[in-house]
Design an enzyme around this catalytic site. Structure first.
Site, PDB file in Angstrom:
ATOM      1  N   GLU D  79       6.019   5.162  -1.071  1.00 38.18           N
ATOM      2  CA  GLU D  79       6.973   6.320  -1.492  1.00 38.18           C
ATOM      3  C   GLU D  79       7.213   7.064  -0.220  1.00 38.18           C
ATOM      4  OE1 GLU D  79       7.959   7.072  -4.278  1.00 38.18           O
ATOM      5  OE2 GLU D  79       6.649   5.826  -5.565  1.00 38.18           O
ATOM      6  N   CYS D 142       0.057  11.403  -9.357  1.00 41.79           N
ATOM      7  CA  CYS D 142       0.583  10.484  -8.323  1.00 41.79           C
ATOM      8  C   CYS D 142       1.165  11.290  -7.124  1.00 41.79           C
ATOM      9  CB  CYS D 142       1.171   9.205  -8.596  1.00 41.79           C
ATOM     10  SG  CYS D 142       0.304   8.024  -9.329  1.00 41.79           S
ATOM     11  N   HIS D 165       3.043   3.115  -4.718  1.00 41.54           N
ATOM     12  CA  HIS D 165       2.806   2.704  -6.315  1.00 41.54           C
ATOM     13  C   HIS D 165       2.686   1.301  -6.342  1.00 41.54           C
ATOM     14  CE1 HIS D 165       3.741   7.005  -7.835  1.00 41.54           C
ATOM     15  NE2 HIS D 165       2.877   6.398  -8.853  1.00 41.54           N
TER      16      HIS D 165
END
Lengths: 203, 203, 203, 203
Positions: D79, D142, D165
């Site tokens: 991310e 998250c 992820h």
């Protein structure tokens, strides 16, 4: 009279059409009692900035809604946030490729939109058209323009700004098997509903 | 005058609308100089047979095109083949569930359509609408009707028959995230183009 | 001892690897007390026929399970039916392209598999691996081999035959964004479970 | 010795397993000469903060990599950015539902990761596993943990932090038709490659 500046991009990456500007052109000139001002933006990191800035200074709009194509998405997606980052393997229409650089080295990491994205989604759905809030506008010129519009709020603090992504048109997916699309009329109806949702009580 | 019987199913499985019958209703009454006869079929293994048989005997059509919804598909899909097999966890509109049985225990394993599916796909695409040939009509009432129409050719050997699946409408995917859809007008235009493609030289 | 002939294709269409033959190679030599005979098939309409026929005549297997890659599918898919139709824009490994022709002009439109596809799906799922029955094996060499194996039953009527499609391997989707894949070990476990399911009571 | 704190969430939303903590548990204790410290985090807005903060204060790690499940994604996705926004219709494991609120009312709109996400993607792909940079970590726990880890850098400015992820496991998609998955071993190999990529020259 409340002024809403709605922008749409011209075609890019070898496409002959961009549903964004096509849909913007078909919007009514007035929605919810507000004047709709239409602006075509070039799919260019640099030129889109200049053209947007000029229009904002000239028109002093109360709202800016930028519209862009998100090929592969199946519904209308109002964007929550723009990030300070340009990064795309595809060059813009000026041939400029950016691979991982800040839009504004002095700017914040991100700006949230002032537009009521959840209400926009509800209104689009109420019109029978699929929609959901998106949390990423990507890293190409769409996100760039969304971020840049926010930065203009330093000079135009009363202005609210945001972005909405739209799917491919049917004609664009004739050569793209299994890709979702949406008819231009459906997109226009959805955008109109989204704009009307800027005003919760119709004021 | 050439007669084309076009059938569309009514809603099933808790849906309030079926794009198939809605699209059929909006077809013109004449396409490529042929008479279009419209027929609503119940989403029922048994009743669809009876209603289709009656219409074929009454109208003696030159062509039968049945239209059904294939939720999840992004384009129009003329079907190549129907198989002799009913199997679906969803009950039909009469509450009948079939889980792995032959449609006709004496019948062939499959029937190919007589319709020019590749030409139909080309014609739909030429109209700016995505399409591709499908090699499976599933195992529910759609495939059942396609298979049954073929079996009627024993008594009506000059009749050509086939099936085309269409996507969800936008309003149907408002509660189905990430599912593709297609506007009713787009579907109608595509079906019209597909039917005109039955006649390669316009005769 | 019951004999099961399991075939897997070699790479095609510029791929360096075909998960089908890789998975077949890794199967145990005995499953559920049956001998597993492994055979690599060329991805060729004509040569696959010859090689399969020779192996069936040599081995006289009780079962034939052919394994092929279905890029884009996310789970293991035992195939219900093979159709009498070759049609693919991609040439086979001999450079032969077939665009809409019967596999056997004298043959039936389709053959259903003798393999218990629903039990195979249940067994694969019980092993913690996703699976579903497929109603189309496509129109390329996979469907061709599935159809051809059925035609061999004229000479080998006690033989049961069928097909199962498997996803891409992870390494194959490194350059294919958003495509699902499955680890080779997972595929092998799933195929083993599927084969064991040929015998409902372990006999 | 360089210390890398790797966190994984426990199961949530009626799942019995969370691939994140399962994968973290299987990581080696040392990668690229660095000590790997493993931490399970509760899927809870509030408790995840406390547990992460305590671990950072206790261990003073050089790096924090948090791992979370992104059901529906087909590849590993490091991310880029965490946003200051909690919003999810699903309650966390404490029954707390957040619908559109800032994580830190005084905090910046977003934080970019310090981790080299492009190098991580390259390294994962070089290991034969699909990966791509993601520009949205969602709005659930998250993203919350990714944002919160960044906020801890005020007290621990030398610490670099980020998030990756991972897809569903095969066993999780047995009841989710058409959803992609990834084997646990593949995920572990990919995470190991991603961590090794923190150090461009292997130092």
């Amino acid at each position: 009279m409340t002024k809403i500046l709605v922008t749409g991009f011209n075609p890019f990456n070898h496409e002959k059409i961009n549903p964004a500007i096509e849909a913007v052109k078909l919007l009514p000139d007035e929605i919810a009692g507000c004047e709709i001002i239409k602006l075509q933006l070039p799919t260019s990191y640099q030129k889109s900035e200049k053209k947007l800035q000029a229009a904002v200074e000239r028109e002093e709009p109360d709202f800016v809604l930028s519209v862009g194509q998100a090929g592969g998405r199946a519904c209308l997606t109002p964007e929550l946030v723009a990030i300070n980052y340009d990064d795309c393997p595809v060059a813009d229409n000026d041939g400029e490729k950016r691979e991982g650089q800040a839009i504004d080295p002095e700017g914040p990491a991100a700006y949230f939109t002032q537009l009521p994205v959840k209400e926009m989604v509800k209104a689009i759905k109420a019109a029978g058209i699929p929609a959901e809030v998106s949390t990423t506008a990507g890293c190409f010129v769409c996100n760039h323009v969304m971020y840049y519009a926010q930065s203009l709020r330093k000079e135009h603090p009363g202005m609210q700004a945001g972005f909405i992504h739209i799917p491919f048109l049917p004609e664009q997916v004739v050569k793209r098997p299994n890709q979702p699309s949406m008819a231009l009329e459906t997109i226009v109806t959805g955008l109109t509903a989204a704009i009307a949702a800027f005003f919760p009580d119709g004021d």
